[in-house]
Motif scaffolding. Structure first.
Motif, short mmCIF file in Angstrom:
data_model
loop_
_atom_site.label_atom_id
_atom_site.label_comp_id
_atom_site.label_asym_id
_atom_site.label_seq_id
_atom_site.Cartn_x
_atom_site.Cartn_y
_atom_site.Cartn_z
N SER A 80 0.81 -1.22 0.00
CA SER A 80 0.00 0.00 0.00
C SER A 80 0.84 1.27 0.00
O SER A 80 0.39 2.31 -0.49
CB SER A 80 -0.94 0.01 1.22
N VAL A 81 2.07 1.19 0.55
CA VAL A 81 2.87 2.40 0.72
C VAL A 81 4.35 2.11 0.43
O VAL A 81 4.87 1.07 0.83
CB VAL A 81 2.74 2.95 2.16
N VAL A 82 5.01 3.02 -0.28
CA VAL A 82 6.47 3.06 -0.32
C VAL A 82 6.86 3.90 0.89
O VAL A 82 6.68 5.12 0.89
CB VAL A 82 7.00 3.69 -1.62
N THR A 83 7.35 3.25 1.93
CA THR A 83 7.56 3.96 3.19
C THR A 83 8.63 5.03 3.08
O THR A 83 8.51 6.12 3.65
CB THR A 83 7.92 2.98 4.32
N VAL A 84 9.69 4.74 2.32
CA VAL A 84 10.72 5.74 2.10
C VAL A 84 11.53 5.40 0.85
O VAL A 84 11.80 4.23 0.57
CB VAL A 84 11.67 5.84 3.33
N SER A 85 11.87 6.42 0.09
CA SER A 85 12.76 6.27 -1.07
C SER A 85 13.71 7.45 -1.07
O SER A 85 13.39 8.53 -1.58
CB SER A 85 11.97 6.24 -2.38
N PRO A 86 14.90 7.28 -0.47
CA PRO A 86 15.86 8.39 -0.43
C PRO A 86 16.23 8.90 -1.82
O PRO A 86 16.38 10.11 -2.02
CB PRO A 86 17.07 7.76 0.29
N GLY B 223 23.08 -1.10 0.64
CA GLY B 223 23.55 0.23 0.32
C GLY B 223 23.65 1.14 1.53
O GLY B 223 24.35 2.16 1.49
N HIS B 224 22.95 0.78 2.61
CA HIS B 224 22.96 1.63 3.79
C HIS B 224 23.68 0.97 4.97
O HIS B 224 23.41 1.29 6.12
CB HIS B 224 21.53 2.05 4.14
N THR B 225 24.59 0.06 4.63
CA THR B 225 25.56 -0.40 5.61
C THR B 225 26.75 0.56 5.58
O THR B 225 27.06 1.14 4.53
CB THR B 225 26.04 -1.83 5.31
N CYS B 226 27.40 0.73 6.70
CA CYS B 226 28.47 1.73 6.80
C CYS B 226 29.82 1.14 6.37
O CYS B 226 30.24 0.10 6.87
CB CYS B 226 28.56 2.24 8.23
N VAL B 227 30.48 1.83 5.44
CA VAL B 227 31.82 1.41 5.02
C VAL B 227 32.87 2.48 5.35
O VAL B 227 34.06 2.25 5.17
CB VAL B 227 31.86 1.09 3.50
N GLY C 172 31.47 8.28 9.55
CA GLY C 172 31.65 9.72 9.45
C GLY C 172 32.01 10.22 8.08
O GLY C 172 32.39 11.38 7.90
N GLY C 173 31.87 9.36 7.07
CA GLY C 173 32.29 9.71 5.71
C GLY C 173 31.28 10.51 4.93
O GLY C 173 30.54 11.34 5.48
N ALA C 174 31.21 10.25 3.63
CA ALA C 174 30.39 11.05 2.72
C ALA C 174 28.90 10.94 3.08
O ALA C 174 28.43 9.91 3.57
CB ALA C 174 30.61 10.58 1.28
N LEU C 175 28.18 12.03 2.81
CA LEU C 175 26.75 12.08 3.11
C LEU C 175 25.98 11.24 2.10
O LEU C 175 26.20 11.34 0.89
CB LEU C 175 26.27 13.53 3.07
N CYS C 176 25.06 10.42 2.60
CA CYS C 176 24.21 9.56 1.75
C CYS C 176 22.84 10.20 1.58
O CYS C 176 22.42 11.07 2.36
CB CYS C 176 24.10 8.19 2.41
N CYS D 133 20.16 8.95 2.37
CA CYS D 133 19.33 8.62 3.52
C CYS D 133 19.53 9.59 4.68
O CYS D 133 18.80 9.56 5.67
CB CYS D 133 19.61 7.19 3.99
N GLY D 134 20.54 10.47 4.58
CA GLY D 134 20.80 11.43 5.62
C GLY D 134 21.94 11.04 6.55
O GLY D 134 22.39 11.85 7.37
N LYS D 135 22.39 9.80 6.46
CA LYS D 135 23.51 9.34 7.29
C LYS D 135 24.82 9.48 6.52
O LYS D 135 24.82 9.76 5.32
CB LYS D 135 23.29 7.87 7.71
N ARG D 136 25.92 9.25 7.21
CA ARG D 136 27.22 9.37 6.57
C ARG D 136 27.94 8.03 6.49
O ARG D 136 27.81 7.20 7.39
CB ARG D 136 28.09 10.38 7.33
#
Length: 377
Positions: A161-167, A241-245, A248-252, A254-257
């Motif tokens: 019913s919903v796409v909850t989030v699509s960064p 794609g949203h696992t951290c490698v 504190g690195g580049a901005l994604c 999704c809003g995280k780095r």
């Protein structure tokens, strides 16, 4: 067995018809009535009746005769892949792609239109209009159309019913009905990378465990356990794609780095440099120093992401997405980087490049209707 558990006569016929159809579908070569009788251990009259029904529906056809050993030649039978088709549509930030596939998931038509994603009625009207133009342009008969699968680079909830989030599309809580309400055919919406994983599992007859890593503007994935997609409790499994490698690195998006997507999005190779995918890899082959530097950095982070997947799931890893058709020449280099990272293995033969190339997402989401159909014939 209780009386209520017994199959009705019509259900028994349907089960036998499906057994016959699935048997023919799974064969690499045409078969005869005798082959079906012996393999399925059902009577010749039952075989004959079911073949008659499947022929009337246009789902199978006689395709020749087997070599004679004396006497009348037996006719050979095969499924007709062109009897039905499904369409997969991929939504991305700047394009819409349409792929039609037959009952064997083979591409029969493709087009890509340039269109900036916008969460409004005009965009969704355009999506539906272009679908009709696509069907007309390739003379695809609506009477044979099983359904329309649509992929989005985001999380689709379990209720469809919903796409909850699509960064990547910069939307939250997108009502799926908005996407599909102007399309007058059965629709199914799926995360793009999940669909790509389904396609690659299908093409590789994958009955084991497999992790699929999708490389596009967004980076995602899919996890197949014993050949079946594992979606997780909230439909968010394999969000590689949203696992951290790089903490504190580049901005994604999704809003995280430090996310893998921030380093291995194809935008690092194209948008950031003002090039197309083809231009980037041509320049790389031509030995352009800047592109070599960018590519080596890209491979370093990609290898780290793949290594983390391997350490977590200990299964084969399949690469797919927009750049996968260009990766074959660089697979030895990527495997070498993985060998250096891994203290437990002396090779990286577990890493593969997908067979569906950049169209895996479209093929995979169309397979929703193909699988549904062949299992219910």
């Amino acid at each position: 067995m209780k009386a209520s558990d017994k199959l009705s006569a019509s259900e028994v016929r349907r089960v036998n018809r499906n057994r016959v159809y699935m048997y023919l579908y799974e064969q690499e070569t045409p078969k005869t009535k005798r082959d079906i009788e012996q393999s399925l251990e059902i009577s010749m009259p039952t075989v004959t009746q079911n073949l008659k029904e499947l022929l009337e529906q246009g789902l199978i056809s006689y395709v020749g005769t087997e070599e004679s050993t004396g006497g009348r030649k037996a006719r050979q039978i095969a499924v007709d892949p062109a009897a039905r088709f499904a369409v997969g549509i991929e939504l991305s930030p700047k394009h819409i792609r349409y792929v039609a596939v037959d009952l064997r998931a083979r591409e029969i038509a493709f087009t890509e239109v340039e269109q900036q994603f916008q969460d409004n009625a005009l965009y969704y009207k355009y999506l539906a209009q272009e679908l009709e133009r696509f069907l007309d342009a390739y003379d695809l008969k609506r009477s044979q159309l099983l359904g329309i699968g649509i992929t989005v680079p985001g999380i689709v909830d379990k209720d469809q019913s919903v796409v909850t989030v699509s960064p990547v599309l910069a939307v939250r809580k997108l009502n799926i009905r908005q996407i599909t309400e102007r399309i007058p055919y059965p629709c199914f919406v799926q995360n793009d990378a999940s669909a790509g994983g389904v396609a690659e599992g299908w093409m590789h007859y994958m009955q084991d465990n497999m992790a699929y890593l999708y490389l596009g503007k967004g980076v995602g994935g899919a996890l197949l356990l014993e050949g079946k997609p594992y979606m997780g409790k909230n439909g968010r499994s394999a969000e590689f794609g949203h696992t951290c490698v790089h903490p504190g690195g580049a901005l994604c998006h999704c809003g995280k780095r430090g996310c893998l997507e921030a380093y291995c999005s194809t935008a690092r190779l194209t948008d950031d440099l003002g090039k197309s995918t083809e231009e980037f890899f041509q320049g790389l082959q031509d030995g352009e120093d800047e592109l070599i530097r960018v590519w080596n950095r890209y491979l370093d982070y990609l290898a780290l992401g793949i290594y983390n997947i391997r350490m977590n799931f200990d299964c084969d890893v399949m690469l797919g997405g927009r750049i996968s058709p260009f990766l074959a020449d660089y697979l030895p280099d990527l495997r070498m980087r993985l060998q250096k990272l891994n203290a437990f293995e002396n090779n990286a033969a577990y890493l593969h490049i997908g067979a569906c190339g950049s169209k895996a997402n479209c093929i995979g989401v169309a397979l929703h209707f193909i699988k549904q159909f062949i299992e219910q014939v």
